[in-house]
Write a protein that holds these residues in place. Structure first.
Motif, PDB file in Angstrom:
ATOM      1  N   GLU A 117      -7.964  16.185   4.767  1.00 40.72           N
ATOM      2  CA  GLU A 117      -8.771  15.033   4.368  1.00 40.72           C
ATOM      3  C   GLU A 117      -9.637  15.405   3.176  1.00 40.72           C
ATOM      4  O   GLU A 117     -10.292  16.446   3.153  1.00 40.72           O
ATOM      5  CB  GLU A 117      -9.659  14.601   5.534  1.00 40.72           C
ATOM      6  CG  GLU A 117     -10.618  13.468   5.199  1.00 40.72           C
ATOM      7  CD  GLU A 117      -9.888  12.153   4.930  1.00 40.72           C
ATOM      8  OE1 GLU A 117     -10.439  11.302   4.215  1.00 40.72           O
ATOM      9  OE2 GLU A 117      -8.755  12.009   5.455  1.00 40.72           O
ATOM     10  N   SER A 137      -9.576  10.758  -4.709  1.00 41.74           N
ATOM     11  CA  SER A 137      -9.859  11.477  -3.473  1.00 41.74           C
ATOM     12  C   SER A 137     -10.590  10.527  -2.546  1.00 41.74           C
ATOM     13  O   SER A 137     -11.366   9.678  -3.002  1.00 41.74           O
ATOM     14  CB  SER A 137     -10.728  12.719  -3.739  1.00 41.74           C
ATOM     15  OG  SER A 137     -11.188  13.283  -2.514  1.00 41.74           O
ATOM     16  N   SER A 138     -10.332  10.648  -1.259  1.00 42.46           N
ATOM     17  CA  SER A 138     -11.013   9.780  -0.303  1.00 42.46           C
ATOM     18  C   SER A 138     -12.516  10.011  -0.310  1.00 42.46           C
ATOM     19  O   SER A 138     -13.279   9.170   0.164  1.00 42.46           O
ATOM     20  CB  SER A 138     -10.460  10.015   1.109  1.00 42.46           C
ATOM     21  OG  SER A 138     -10.639  11.374   1.495  1.00 42.46           O
ATOM     22  N   SER A 142     -14.882   6.072  -2.822  1.00 39.71           N
ATOM     23  CA  SER A 142     -14.165   5.414  -1.713  1.00 39.71           C
ATOM     24  C   SER A 142     -12.658   5.376  -1.927  1.00 39.71           C
ATOM     25  O   SER A 142     -11.979   4.434  -1.531  1.00 39.71           O
ATOM     26  CB  SER A 142     -14.710   3.989  -1.517  1.00 39.71           C
ATOM     27  OG  SER A 142     -16.093   4.010  -1.242  1.00 39.71           O
ATOM     28  N   GLY A 143     -12.125   6.411  -2.597  1.00 39.27           N
ATOM     29  CA  GLY A 143     -10.688   6.493  -2.814  1.00 39.27           C
ATOM     30  C   GLY A 143     -10.184   5.692  -3.993  1.00 39.27           C
ATOM     31  O   GLY A 143      -8.976   5.595  -4.206  1.00 39.27           O
TER      32      GLY A 143
END
Length: 678
Positions: A117, A137-138, A142-143
């Motif tokens: 993650e 990136s998550s 927020s992705g």
């Protein structure tokens, strides 16, 4: 091309996947070995794969060796088996049926869900004329997909940077990107562009197929050198810029890196792109014991990158079909898909073999240059390299995308002359230091030949699908051409309900690739084999062989009649293939003695729709030589230790996605070596 006799290769009745890598210690382009030490970034500002019948001799051992893949599952091409003559992977005759995989085929093994993650996904759209970088990136925004917009050589923001290098007389990189593109011509320097086209399949197979209009490479350099140098500069700058943009030290050494390549490229070009990316340092070991760091690099075709975003953007629904036309600077790629899953868990199936050609916007530039040279043939003062570059720059930056076609026929397009010493000749359009070219001439000589080729490709691709196409989505830099869009709408709007060009068409590939990497799964569940993959084999003679090719039949050491020059299809052109499918293939290797331990096969490709039985029935192209050393295999050692005057057979089972490693009881014994041929 005719087949060349190869070392003895006995009875592989099952399939083996065509490899996607070549011998890493024998790299070559068109027969020229190459080694490369990447040039450093320019000085100055810091940028940032049922056993055959036993043919006699020793009993056939049960296969106890298994190949499992060592390469990444996200490679550009996958080739599940086609058992001949069982038509499991023969293209379906009724294309109105939604593509599916026969239950006779072993289901694909899905990799376990990643647990990393927050790992960053970085995508690089390495284009013929422009390149871009995006990341996600998550844990960042927020992705949301981010793009590098600031580039060396300008205070303005650009979504892409020119794929351009400037070398000095010693072959060192002086500048790249905007700085190289905008640099004045200086003695002893060489500006290099469009070098990606040297990896196009036809160019790799035959040097004479390289477009003569492409600039010559600098002395002592080959295309791979330039690609490595450009990727090195781009990557070093991207790492620093990403760190600056997110305001923290990012662990980029452990990031997943995705590099796009044209859908029309074959396995050889994709693998060479992979080698270049590794040599440029796009992935590297992140920590001690990081033995799988190469798996973080994925070479993907841009056609699948857009699907998640574009299908949602244009409100397409399950069971609808859509075509993606990725029109870039060098190539135009086409693919047709059907939405077969729910939008909440999107799954897409390729409906027909993809296609592509070199007819991108770059070829407008080249045709414009030829037009200028024709108009000014009697005015050589305007045809020196600097003047031609100035004309092309003016056309590329202003009129190329804005040109509207027939509505501009009566408009004169004025281009300022670089050389003012020969300012006037109204008979050719030289008026007061400007070259005036009528719009109808530009349309006829520059735009129509290229645009017509794109329209023909779309027409041919749509004919492959005997179902309605609900949407045509135009992406890529060439999709910004108003004339191209108008011509597409005029020809296809009566048959295709939605013809759309997203606002970010030029960066749809790089942004889609970053999203693809962030999701860590492919929404394209099935693809269509664009060509057949074949292997030359020797098989027990059948009545058909005695009737058709008696000259090919000879008895082996066990007095069994064997037919030489037979073809074994691994994958038939047009076959429906599930992405990521693991292959299992059984082979027999006949050895005269314990020294005869090398298993060799040559894989071929064919663009023919006909299934051929013998090597003399049609044209094939050598793809690669496949070699594996069996000397360390326990079953081979056991057979070799027993005196057997008539020789012996060794059975082996190959399981493969991309690269092969020979395992026995959980231990690695040998590796498959792939060597691409010209």
């Amino acid at each position: 091309m005719p087949f060349v006799e190869k070392p003895p290769l006995l009875i592989p009745p099952g399939p083996s996947p065509p490899p996607q890598s070549f011998h890493q210690n024998n790299r070559s382009i068109n027969g020229t070995p190459w080694t490369h030490t990447p040039s450093p970034p320019p000085h100055g500002p810091t940028y940032p794969a049922p056993l055959s019948p036993n043919l006699g001799g020793a009993p056939l051992m049960s296969p106890s060796a298994t190949y499992i893949p060592s390469g990444p599952s996200g490679s550009a091409v996958f080739f599940p088996p086609l058992l001949h003559p069982d038509p499991v992977h023969v293209p379906p005759k009724n294309s109105s049926v939604t593509p599916s995989i026969s239950t006779a085929v072993a289901p694909a093994r899905m990799d376990p869900a990643p647990s990393n993650e927050g790992r960053m996904s970085i995508s690089i759209d390495f284009g013929t004329t422009f390149s871009g970088v995006a990341y996600a990136s998550s844990r960042i925004a927020s992705g949301k997909i981010q793009q590098i917009l600031h580039w060396p050589g300008s205070f303005e923001t650009f979504r892409k940077v020119p794929t351009c290098l400037l070398y000095d007389e010693h072959g060192q990189v002086l500048a790249w990107g905007l700085e190289a593109k905008n640099a004045s011509s200086m003695p002893g320097t060489a500006r290099c562009e469009w070098f990606k086209l040297f990896l196009e399949p036809c160019a790799l197979r035959d040097e004479s197929a390289i477009d003569p209009r492409l600039p010559q490479l600098p002395p002592g350099k080959i295309a791979m050198d330039l690609i490595i140098d450009f990727l090195t500069c781009l990557w070093e700058y991207a790492k620093e810029q990403i760190t600056r943009d997110i305001g923290a030290v990012a662990d980029l050494n452990s990031a997943d890196v995705l590099v796009t390549c044209p859908a029309a490229w074959d396995a050889k070009g994709c693998d060479m792109m992979r080698e270049a990316a590794i040599a440029a340092g796009l992935v590297q070991s992140a920590h001690a014991g990081d033995g799988h760091w190469r798996d973080r690099l994925r070479i993907i075709t841009g056609r699948g990158c857009h699907c998640a975003r574009l299908t949602d953007l244009h409100k397409l629904k399950p069971n609808q079909n859509f075509m993606i036309c990725d029109a870039g600077g060098g190539t135009v790629d086409l693919a047709v898909y059907k939405i077969i899953g729910q939008m909440s868990n999107l799954e897409i199936a390729e409906m027909c073999a993809r296609s592509g050609a070199n007819c991108g916007s770059l070829f407008l530039d080249l045709r414009f240059r030829e037009l200028v040279k024709t108009l000014l043939a009697d005015h050589p003062a305007h045809l020196d390299a600097a003047s031609l570059a100035y004309f092309m720059h003016s056309f590329s930056q202003t009129d190329k995308l804005a040109f509207r076609g027939e509505s501009d026929d009566d408009t004169y397009f004025n281009f300022t002359c670089f050389n003012v010493q020969d300012p006037h000749d109204s008979s050719v359009g030289l008026i007061n230091g400007e070259l005036a070219i009528p719009g109808n001439l530009i349309r006829r000589e520059v735009f129509d030949p290229v645009v017509n080729q794109v329209l023909e490709m779309i027409e041919e691709q749509s004919k492959k699908v005997e179902q309605r196409i609900d949407a045509l989505l135009l992406v890529g830099g060439f999709a910004g051409s108003e004339y191209l869009v108008r011509r597409v709408e005029a020809q296809f709007s009566g048959r295709i309900k939605v013809i759309a060009r997203p606002s970010d068409a030029d960066t749809a590939t790089v942004r889609g690739a970053a999203l693809y990497g962030l999701a860590r799964k492919s929404i394209v569940s099935t693809v269509i084999a664009p060509r057949s993959y074949i292997m030359k084999v020797k098989l027990p003679a059948e009545p058909e062989d005695w009737a058709k090719r008696p000259a090919y039949i000879k008895e082996n050491n066990a007095n069994i009649p064997i037919c030489d020059n037979r073809l074994q299809y691994l994958v038939m052109k047009g076959a429906i293939l599930r992405k990521g499918q693991i292959l299992r293939t059984k082979f027999c290797k006949f050895s005269q003695s314990g020294q005869d331990c090398i298993f060799v096969a040559v894989l071929y490709t064919s663009d023919s729709d006909k299934m051929m039985r013998y090597t003399d029935e049609g044209e094939t192209t050598e793809l690669c030589k496949w070699t594996v050393n069996l000397s360390s295999l326990p079953t081979f050692q056991q057979n070799a230790s027993i005196p057997q005057p008539n020789g012996f057979f060794t059975g082996l089972l190959i399981v493969q996605k991309v690269r092969g490693v020979l395992f026995y009881e959980g231990q690695e014994w040998s590796r498959v070596v792939f060597d691409f041929l010209n």
